[in-house]
Design a protein around this motif. Structure first.
Motif, PDB file in Angstrom:
ATOM      1  N   GLY A 198      28.045  44.264  27.378  1.00  0.00           N
ATOM      2  CA  GLY A 198      28.241  45.730  27.528  1.00  0.00           C
ATOM      3  C   GLY A 198      28.501  45.891  29.344  1.00  0.00           C
ATOM      4  N   GLN A 199      28.126  44.860  30.007  1.00  0.00           N
ATOM      5  CA  GLN A 199      28.208  45.130  31.495  1.00  0.00           C
ATOM      6  C   GLN A 199      29.505  44.530  31.681  1.00  0.00           C
ATOM      7  N   ARG A 200      29.985  43.221  30.962  1.00  0.00           N
ATOM      8  CA  ARG A 200      31.187  42.955  31.363  1.00  0.00           C
ATOM      9  C   ARG A 200      32.363  43.899  30.952  1.00  0.00           C
ATOM     10  N   GLN A 201      32.291  44.784  29.849  1.00  0.00           N
ATOM     11  CA  GLN A 201      33.216  45.762  29.637  1.00  0.00           C
ATOM     12  C   GLN A 201      33.186  46.595  30.449  1.00  0.00           C
ATOM     13  N   ARG A 202      31.989  47.006  31.155  1.00  0.00           N
ATOM     14  CA  ARG A 202      31.887  48.007  32.352  1.00  0.00           C
ATOM     15  C   ARG A 202      32.785  47.498  33.522  1.00  0.00           C
ATOM     16  N   VAL A 203      32.664  46.112  33.827  1.00  0.00           N
ATOM     17  CA  VAL A 203      33.516  45.469  34.819  1.00  0.00           C
ATOM     18  C   VAL A 203      35.196  45.538  34.513  1.00  0.00           C
ATOM     19  N   ALA A 204      35.399  45.465  33.243  1.00  0.00           N
ATOM     20  CA  ALA A 204      36.937  45.646  32.756  1.00  0.00           C
ATOM     21  C   ALA A 204      37.304  47.189  33.022  1.00  0.00           C
ATOM     22  N   ILE A 205      36.469  47.921  32.573  1.00  0.00           N
ATOM     23  CA  ILE A 205      36.885  49.526  32.790  1.00  0.00           C
ATOM     24  C   ILE A 205      37.076  49.750  34.300  1.00  0.00           C
ATOM     25  N   ALA A 206      36.175  49.218  35.042  1.00  0.00           N
ATOM     26  CA  ALA A 206      36.261  49.430  36.774  1.00  0.00           C
ATOM     27  C   ALA A 206      37.614  48.830  37.169  1.00  0.00           C
ATOM     28  N   ARG A 207      38.167  47.712  36.536  1.00  0.00           N
ATOM     29  CA  ARG A 207      39.323  46.831  37.028  1.00  0.00           C
ATOM     30  C   ARG A 207      40.436  47.915  36.564  1.00  0.00           C
ATOM     31  N   ALA A 208      40.397  48.511  35.446  1.00  0.00           N
ATOM     32  CA  ALA A 208      41.400  49.379  34.882  1.00  0.00           C
ATOM     33  C   ALA A 208      41.703  50.673  35.743  1.00  0.00           C
ATOM     34  N   LEU A 209      40.617  51.031  36.278  1.00  0.00           N
ATOM     35  CA  LEU A 209      40.203  52.201  37.115  1.00  0.00           C
ATOM     36  C   LEU A 209      40.915  52.064  38.529  1.00  0.00           C
ATOM     37  N   CYS A 210      41.016  50.810  39.129  1.00  0.00           N
ATOM     38  CA  CYS A 210      41.216  50.303  40.545  1.00  0.00           C
ATOM     39  C   CYS A 210      42.092  51.306  41.132  1.00  0.00           C
ATOM     40  N   ARG A 211      43.421  51.540  40.528  1.00  0.00           N
ATOM     41  CA  ARG A 211      44.627  52.107  41.229  1.00  0.00           C
ATOM     42  C   ARG A 211      44.409  53.626  40.558  1.00  0.00           C
ATOM     43  N   ASP A 212      43.548  54.140  40.217  1.00  0.00           N
ATOM     44  CA  ASP A 212      43.631  55.685  39.675  1.00  0.00           C
ATOM     45  C   ASP A 212      44.742  55.710  38.639  1.00  0.00           C
ATOM     46  N   SER A 234      38.600  38.709  28.820  1.00  0.00           N
ATOM     47  CA  SER A 234      39.501  39.293  29.572  1.00  0.00           C
ATOM     48  C   SER A 234      39.187  39.194  31.129  1.00  0.00           C
ATOM     49  N   LEU A 235      38.274  38.691  31.455  1.00  0.00           N
ATOM     50  CA  LEU A 235      37.859  38.552  32.932  1.00  0.00           C
ATOM     51  C   LEU A 235      37.688  37.117  33.227  1.00  0.00           C
ATOM     52  N   ASN A 236      38.280  36.643  34.295  1.00  0.00           N
ATOM     53  CA  ASN A 236      38.432  35.422  34.746  1.00  0.00           C
ATOM     54  C   ASN A 236      37.232  34.914  35.289  1.00  0.00           C
ATOM     55  N   PRO A 237      36.779  33.754  34.438  1.00  0.00           N
ATOM     56  CA  PRO A 237      35.116  33.387  34.631  1.00  0.00           C
ATOM     57  C   PRO A 237      34.982  32.484  36.112  1.00  0.00           C
ATOM     58  N   ALA A 238      36.035  32.198  36.790  1.00  0.00           N
ATOM     59  CA  ALA A 238      35.925  31.471  37.844  1.00  0.00           C
ATOM     60  C   ALA A 238      35.966  32.426  39.315  1.00  0.00           C
ATOM     61  N   MET A 239      36.143  33.775  39.135  1.00  0.00           N
ATOM     62  CA  MET A 239      36.349  34.756  40.070  1.00  0.00           C
ATOM     63  C   MET A 239      34.802  35.554  40.087  1.00  0.00           C
ATOM     64  N   THR A 240      34.406  36.145  41.048  1.00  0.00           N
ATOM     65  CA  THR A 240      33.520  36.996  41.228  1.00  0.00           C
ATOM     66  C   THR A 240      33.928  38.250  40.774  1.00  0.00           C
ATOM     67  N   VAL A 241      33.107  39.322  40.420  1.00  0.00           N
ATOM     68  CA  VAL A 241      33.327  40.494  40.118  1.00  0.00           C
ATOM     69  C   VAL A 241      34.210  41.235  41.175  1.00  0.00           C
ATOM     70  N   PRO A 269      31.232  36.712  36.229  1.00  0.00           N
ATOM     71  CA  PRO A 269      31.202  37.406  34.800  1.00  0.00           C
ATOM     72  C   PRO A 269      30.244  36.826  33.894  1.00  0.00           C
ATOM     73  N   ARG A 270      30.064  35.771  33.773  1.00  0.00           N
ATOM     74  CA  ARG A 270      28.962  34.922  32.909  1.00  0.00           C
ATOM     75  C   ARG A 270      27.682  35.376  33.189  1.00  0.00           C
ATOM     76  N   GLU A 271      27.414  35.889  34.190  1.00  0.00           N
ATOM     77  CA  GLU A 271      25.906  36.543  34.545  1.00  0.00           C
ATOM     78  C   GLU A 271      25.649  37.937  33.842  1.00  0.00           C
ATOM     79  N   PHE A 272      26.529  38.404  33.415  1.00  0.00           N
ATOM     80  CA  PHE A 272      26.444  39.812  32.894  1.00  0.00           C
ATOM     81  C   PHE A 272      26.565  39.891  31.356  1.00  0.00           C
ATOM     82  N   SER A 273      25.889  40.607  30.442  1.00  0.00           N
ATOM     83  CA  SER A 273      25.845  40.953  29.309  1.00  0.00           C
ATOM     84  C   SER A 273      27.279  41.536  28.783  1.00  0.00           C
TER      85      SER A 273
END
Length: 283
Positions: free
Chosen positions: A156-170, A103-110, A150-154
């Motif tokens: 669980g950490q990737r899912q935290r990034v996905a949660i942060a993305r969902a929260l971006c716009r409140d 669910s995260l673009n592997p070519a983009m930084t977090v 994204p590949r540098e994370f476990s």
């Protein structure tokens, strides 16, 4: 608990998919489904694969065709929105998908993943970068996570990034589509606790889609159980997941594993007798 005001309302929603074949009738994935999610509330939607629970989430997000009934968000019908209106609605309705590995673009930084939706909607880069630091703090990731891929994370950490993305716009509602099923048990527990913590901080509502009764018991205020495209039981989370009334929910409960081998053996035997009794009753 006082009932929360309705944020999301589904009224007798039907979703049909076309089937190949001469004059073949469509496949009915959802049949007359009604459901509400209150502001700041978590509603768990549970069922086996093929029960229709993911289709329901996709219908809310505009990714599945609503062929009957209606879906209201904050009092407004959203069933037939066009692309521009659906894009505007994404500020209030977001999603966390099942697989954090795809669910995260592997070519983009977090940092780029999190700033993109903010820049597209008119934020300056300075404001977006401050927001990213705040989001990483909310999901308990270090500030230097923004410069990593994204590949540098476990998982669980990737899912935290996905949660942060969902929260971006409140957002006011997040559809969580099996967001912990790809994680190991200890990581599942930490991510579920994070969902609860974020809800307390922000007041966001969740529609939490899963096949696991233990997960919905942990996180939900109310639970709805789906079987063959219909909701067969709904109510308070403890009632539905501990003393269910419907035979299908009872079967789900007996199929859920427990960590004690003795209890697991007893549950397996109980499930065997339950299925045998159901078979005898239907014959």
């Amino acid at each position: 608990m006082t009932a929360a005001p309705a944020l999301l309302e589904l009224h007798r929603v039907i979703v049909d998919y076309p089937v190949r074949g001469w004059r073949a009738p469509p496949f009915r994935a959802l049949n007359q489904v009604s459901l509400t999610v209150g502001a700041g509330e978590t509603v768990g939607l549970v069922g086996e694969s093929g029960s229709g629970k993911t289709t329901l989430g996709r219908a809310i997000l505009g990714l599945a065709p609503v062929t009957g009934g209606d879906i209201h968000f904050s009092g407004r019908s959203i069933s037939g929105l066009g692309r521009r209106e659906r894009r505007a609605l994404s500020k209030d309705v977001q999603v966390v998908f099942q697989d954090p590995f795809t669910s995260l673009n592997p070519a983009m930084t977090v940092g780029d993943i999190l700033t993109e939706p903010l820049l597209v909607t008119g934020s300056s880069r300075a404001v977006a970068e401050r927001r990213v630091r705040d989001l990483l703090d909310k999901v308990h990731l270090p500030a230097d996570a923004a410069s990593r891929l994204p590949r540098e994370f476990s998982g669980g950490q990737r899912q935290r990034v996905a949660i942060a993305r969902a929260l971006c716009r409140d957002p006011r509602l997040i559809v969580c589509d099996e967001p912990v099923s790809a994680l190991d048990l200890s990581t599942q527990a930490r991510v579920l606790d994070l969902f609860t913590e974020i809800q307390h901080l922000t007041g966001v509502a969740y529609l939490f889609v899963t096949h696991d009764l233990a997960v919905v018991r942990h996180i939900s205020h109310r639970v709805a159980v789906m079987f063959r495209g219909e909701i067969v039981e709904a109510g308070d989370a403890d009632t539905v997941t501990i003393t269910p009334a419907h035979p299908y929910t009872q079967r789900l409960l007996l199929a859920a594993p427990v960590p004690d081998p003795v209890r697991q053996a007893a549950r397996r035997e109980q499930r065997h007798h339950f299925l045998a009794a159901q078979l005898a009753a239907s014959s």
